[in-house]
Design a protein around this motif. Structure first.
Motif, PDB file in Angstrom:
ATOM      1  N   GLY A  90       0.791  -1.225   0.000  1.00 21.10           N
ATOM      2  CA  GLY A  90       0.000   0.000   0.000  1.00 21.10           C
ATOM      3  C   GLY A  90       0.823   1.275   0.000  1.00 21.10           C
ATOM      4  O   GLY A  90       0.277   2.366   0.159  1.00 21.10           O
ATOM      5  N   ARG A  91       2.149   1.162  -0.210  1.00 24.67           N
ATOM      6  CA  ARG A  91       3.033   2.312  -0.220  1.00 24.67           C
ATOM      7  C   ARG A  91       3.742   2.424  -1.566  1.00 24.67           C
ATOM      8  O   ARG A  91       4.014   1.414  -2.222  1.00 24.67           O
ATOM      9  N   VAL A  92       4.032   3.659  -1.958  1.00 26.42           N
ATOM     10  CA  VAL A  92       4.839   3.894  -3.153  1.00 26.42           C
ATOM     11  C   VAL A  92       6.303   3.774  -2.755  1.00 26.42           C
ATOM     12  O   VAL A  92       6.796   4.521  -1.898  1.00 26.42           O
ATOM     13  N   VAL A  93       7.021   2.816  -3.343  1.00 24.22           N
ATOM     14  CA  VAL A  93       8.407   2.571  -2.952  1.00 24.22           C
ATOM     15  C   VAL A  93       9.412   2.964  -4.026  1.00 24.22           C
ATOM     16  O   VAL A  93      10.607   3.095  -3.740  1.00 24.22           O
ATOM     17  N   ARG A  94       8.955   3.165  -5.245  1.00 25.30           N
ATOM     18  CA  ARG A  94       9.897   3.493  -6.319  1.00 25.30           C
ATOM     19  C   ARG A  94       9.138   4.101  -7.489  1.00 25.30           C
ATOM     20  O   ARG A  94       7.975   3.814  -7.710  1.00 25.30           O
ATOM     21  N   GLU A  95       9.806   4.964  -8.225  1.00 23.16           N
ATOM     22  CA  GLU A  95       9.226   5.583  -9.416  1.00 23.16           C
ATOM     23  C   GLU A  95      10.142   5.383 -10.607  1.00 23.16           C
ATOM     24  O   GLU A  95      11.364   5.535 -10.497  1.00 23.16           O
ATOM     25  N   GLU A  96       9.557   5.049 -11.746  1.00 23.22           N
ATOM     26  CA  GLU A  96      10.262   5.019 -13.027  1.00 23.22           C
ATOM     27  C   GLU A  96       9.627   6.051 -13.943  1.00 23.22           C
ATOM     28  O   GLU A  96       8.405   6.109 -14.057  1.00 23.22           O
ATOM     29  N   LYS A  97      10.464   6.840 -14.591  1.00 25.04           N
ATOM     30  CA  LYS A  97       9.976   7.793 -15.583  1.00 25.04           C
ATOM     31  C   LYS A  97      10.053   7.142 -16.957  1.00 25.04           C
ATOM     32  O   LYS A  97      11.133   6.759 -17.414  1.00 25.04           O
ATOM     33  N   LEU A  98       8.914   7.057 -17.618  1.00 29.15           N
ATOM     34  CA  LEU A  98       8.838   6.447 -18.938  1.00 29.15           C
ATOM     35  C   LEU A  98       8.532   7.513 -19.986  1.00 29.15           C
ATOM     36  O   LEU A  98       7.897   8.525 -19.691  1.00 29.15           O
ATOM     37  N   LEU A  99       8.944   7.268 -21.201  1.00 27.83           N
ATOM     38  CA  LEU A  99       8.672   8.141 -22.346  1.00 27.83           C
ATOM     39  C   LEU A  99       9.160   9.571 -22.123  1.00 27.83           C
ATOM     40  O   LEU A  99       8.439  10.541 -22.333  1.00 27.83           O
ATOM     41  N   PRO A 100      10.411   9.757 -21.704  1.00 26.86           N
ATOM     42  CA  PRO A 100      10.898  11.104 -21.404  1.00 26.86           C
ATOM     43  C   PRO A 100      11.008  12.013 -22.620  1.00 26.86           C
ATOM     44  O   PRO A 100      11.121  13.224 -22.475  1.00 26.86           O
ATOM     45  N   LYS A 101      10.978  11.422 -23.822  1.00 30.31           N
ATOM     46  CA  LYS A 101      11.053  12.235 -25.040  1.00 30.31           C
ATOM     47  C   LYS A 101       9.704  12.308 -25.758  1.00 30.31           C
ATOM     48  O   LYS A 101       9.636  12.684 -26.924  1.00 30.31           O
ATOM     49  N   LEU A 102       8.660  11.973 -25.049  1.00 32.55           N
ATOM     50  CA  LEU A 102       7.329  12.021 -25.662  1.00 32.55           C
ATOM     51  C   LEU A 102       6.996  13.427 -26.142  1.00 32.55           C
ATOM     52  O   LEU A 102       6.408  13.622 -27.203  1.00 32.55           O
ATOM     53  N   ASN A 103       7.342  14.430 -25.324  1.00 28.96           N
ATOM     54  CA  ASN A 103       7.111  15.837 -25.663  1.00 28.96           C
ATOM     55  C   ASN A 103       5.641  16.152 -25.910  1.00 28.96           C
ATOM     56  O   ASN A 103       5.303  16.989 -26.741  1.00 28.96           O
ATOM     57  N   GLN A 104       4.762  15.451 -25.186  1.00 30.24           N
ATOM     58  CA  GLN A 104       3.335  15.743 -25.236  1.00 30.24           C
ATOM     59  C   GLN A 104       2.771  15.637 -23.823  1.00 30.24           C
ATOM     60  O   GLN A 104       3.156  14.758 -23.058  1.00 30.24           O
ATOM     61  N   ARG A 105       1.842  16.532 -23.502  1.00 29.87           N
ATOM     62  CA  ARG A 105       1.205  16.529 -22.195  1.00 29.87           C
ATOM     63  C   ARG A 105       0.294  15.302 -22.067  1.00 29.87           C
ATOM     64  O   ARG A 105      -0.603  15.116 -22.891  1.00 29.87           O
ATOM     65  N   VAL A 106       0.542  14.486 -21.067  1.00 31.60           N
ATOM     66  CA  VAL A 106      -0.255  13.273 -20.889  1.00 31.60           C
ATOM     67  C   VAL A 106      -1.474  13.596 -20.030  1.00 31.60           C
ATOM     68  O   VAL A 106      -1.351  13.879 -18.838  1.00 31.60           O
ATOM     69  N   ARG A 107      -2.651  13.548 -20.641  1.00 31.99           N
ATOM     70  CA  ARG A 107      -3.889  13.938 -19.958  1.00 31.99           C
ATOM     71  C   ARG A 107      -4.611  12.752 -19.331  1.00 31.99           C
ATOM     72  O   ARG A 107      -5.167  12.870 -18.243  1.00 31.99           O
ATOM     73  N   ASP A 108      -4.660  11.613 -20.013  1.00 31.19           N
ATOM     74  CA  ASP A 108      -5.373  10.466 -19.460  1.00 31.19           C
ATOM     75  C   ASP A 108      -4.540   9.208 -19.661  1.00 31.19           C
ATOM     76  O   ASP A 108      -3.776   9.095 -20.618  1.00 31.19           O
ATOM     77  N   VAL A 109      -4.716   8.278 -18.728  1.00 35.30           N
ATOM     78  CA  VAL A 109      -4.041   6.974 -18.769  1.00 35.30           C
ATOM     79  C   VAL A 109      -5.079   5.919 -18.420  1.00 35.30           C
ATOM     80  O   VAL A 109      -5.729   6.007 -17.377  1.00 35.30           O
ATOM     81  N   ARG A 110      -5.262   4.911 -19.271  1.00 40.98           N
ATOM     82  CA  ARG A 110      -6.248   3.853 -19.032  1.00 40.98           C
ATOM     83  C   ARG A 110      -5.693   2.501 -19.476  1.00 40.98           C
ATOM     84  O   ARG A 110      -4.959   2.423 -20.458  1.00 40.98           O
ATOM     85  N   GLU A 111      -6.092   1.463 -18.771  1.00 44.42           N
ATOM     86  CA  GLU A 111      -5.828   0.103 -19.242  1.00 44.42           C
ATOM     87  C   GLU A 111      -7.052  -0.381 -19.999  1.00 44.42           C
ATOM     88  O   GLU A 111      -8.173  -0.339 -19.482  1.00 44.42           O
ATOM     89  N   GLY A 112      -6.847  -0.833 -21.238  1.00 44.70           N
ATOM     90  CA  GLY A 112      -7.951  -1.289 -22.059  1.00 44.70           C
ATOM     91  C   GLY A 112      -8.311  -2.734 -21.784  1.00 44.70           C
ATOM     92  O   GLY A 112      -7.570  -3.473 -21.126  1.00 44.70           O
ATOM     93  N   PRO A 113      -9.456  -3.185 -22.294  1.00 46.10           N
ATOM     94  CA  PRO A 113      -9.857  -4.585 -22.127  1.00 46.10           C
ATOM     95  C   PRO A 113      -8.902  -5.566 -22.787  1.00 46.10           C
ATOM     96  O   PRO A 113      -8.910  -6.754 -22.450  1.00 46.10           O
ATOM     97  N   ASP A 114      -8.066  -5.068 -23.701  1.00 42.72           N
ATOM     98  CA  ASP A 114      -7.046  -5.921 -24.329  1.00 42.72           C
ATOM     99  C   ASP A 114      -5.769  -5.999 -23.501  1.00 42.72           C
ATOM    100  O   ASP A 114      -4.806  -6.658 -23.896  1.00 42.72           O
TER     101      ASP A 114
END
Length: 370
Positions: free
Chosen positions: A325-349
């Motif tokens: 139940g605790r956040v123990v580590r962070e990874e930064k992904l897509l550092p060169k995306l250069n776009q504001r990430v507004r939503d994140v969802r897991e799809g049924p696939d």
């Protein structure tokens, strides 16, 4: 079209180490979306996407954008307001019901507030029928900021809705006679959930679930069945919380942030008895928006159970590792995306989908590392 983006560095953020990750690849599912805000899945590879100016579209399995759906109510689009989040009912395959939230204009005069509506997607997926506003934030004020507006359906079918403090009314987050700076819980047909902590309390609005929030733009139901949220701090102090019934998350009495341009907020304290601490905080702010847990096996066992958060400010995807139940580590992904990430969802696939906030915004699919 495929974009390969490698994460090849490590740095410390918020006291947690951002570790080296394998290269991630994004695939463009659809483009040409104007400031998209929320995405929901409706079967056969199709998705609903909201655009902040006040449009909702079906994105086909081939990535083609449908015409704007008919039947939407009036939306007060401007600043941070507009047509915002959308989710489908857990029984959508049977009832075609969806829920969306938006900045609702006052019936008379000026002012607006966040509203939550239910609707039925027509059989030909061209319009919304039976549209009903099932909750309206009170009071309405003249503001273009801090609408909150993420929706999560709980296991019993009720709905959590996150609500911002409207920026100029931050002190309202500490009182129970308004909906500013709150998480509320309502029935899918409207009305307060009977188990809400303040039902029947004199002077308290019955829809309130938790208080002391600033501007929550991420929300997800965790593997533990509990609500998790992310919210914007001021200058610093963005937070991950797990809001519980009746608890106070501190804003603006305590915060790890400061006023824009510098200077303490209130007494400049970060803790106080009776006020909850965040599970994780970012200073400097990353402006988190969109939140999703990884439950599929698509990205390997190390990712399962991770919490993903989009960054509007720094334009990357954060993977938070959760243990006990605790956040123990962070990874930064897509550092060169250069776009504001507004939503994140897991799809049924089982794939992760991202929306990027731009006048020519995109719907992206995150592919497993190779």
């Amino acid at each position: 079209m495929t974009r390969s983006i490698a994460l090849s560095f490590a740095l410390a953020v918020g006291g947690l180490t951002s570790t080296l990750a394998q290269a991630q690849t994004t695939e463009v599912v659809a483009s040409g979306l104007q400031n998209p805000w929320g995405v929901a899945f409706i079967g056969e590879g199709r998705m609903l996407v909201t655009e902040r100016p006040g449009r909702m579209r079906v994105v086909g399995a081939d990535g083609r954008l449908g015409a704007p759906l008919g039947g939407l109510p009036a939306v007060d689009a401007g600043g941070q307001g507009g047509l915002l989040d959308v989710i489908t009912d857990r029984n959508f395959h049977r009832n075609r019901t969806l829920y969306f939230c938006f900045s609702e204009p006052a019936a008379t005069g000026s002012g607006n507030s966040t509203a939550l509506a239910s609707a039925t997607l027509s059989s030909d997926s061209t319009r919304l029928d039976d549209v009903k506003v099932i909750f309206s934030q009170t009071p309405k004020i003249s503001s273009r900021s801090h609408f909150g507006c993420r929706i999560v359906q709980a296991g019993d079918g009720s709905l959590f809705l996150t609500l911002g403090d409207r920026y100029s009314r931050m002190n309202d987050a500490q009182t129970l006679d308004n909906h500013h700076g709150k998480v509320v819980r309502v029935r899918a047909t409207g009305g307060a959930h009977v188990d809400n902590p303040h039902v029947g309390r004199l002077g308290a609005l019955p829809e309130i679930w938790s208080v002391g929030h600033r501007n929550l733009q991420g929300a997800a139901l965790g593997p533990d069945g509990r609500l998790w949220t992310s919210e914007h701090g001021p200058q610093g102090g963005d937070e991950i919380n797990r809001p519980e019934a009746g608890k106070n998350y501190g804003w603006p009495v305590i915060t790890h942030g400061e006023n824009y341009g510098g200077g303490a907020i209130g007494d400049g304290i970060t803790s106080k008895a009776g006020l909850e601490q965040p599970l994780h905080q970012w200073t400097p702010s990353i402006a988190p928006s969109g939140l999703a847990f990884v439950t599929s096996d698509r990205y390997g066992p190390a990712w399962k159970g991770s919490l993903l958060a989009g960054s509007l400010k720094f334009r990357y995807l954060s993977r938070l590792v959760i243990e006990g139940g605790r956040v123990v580590r962070e990874e930064k992904l897509l550092p060169k995306l250069n776009q504001r990430v507004r939503d994140v969802r897991e799809g049924p696939d089982g794939f992760i989908y991202l929306l990027t906030d731009d006048r020519d915004g995109q719907l992206l699919r995150l592919l497993p590392a190779r």
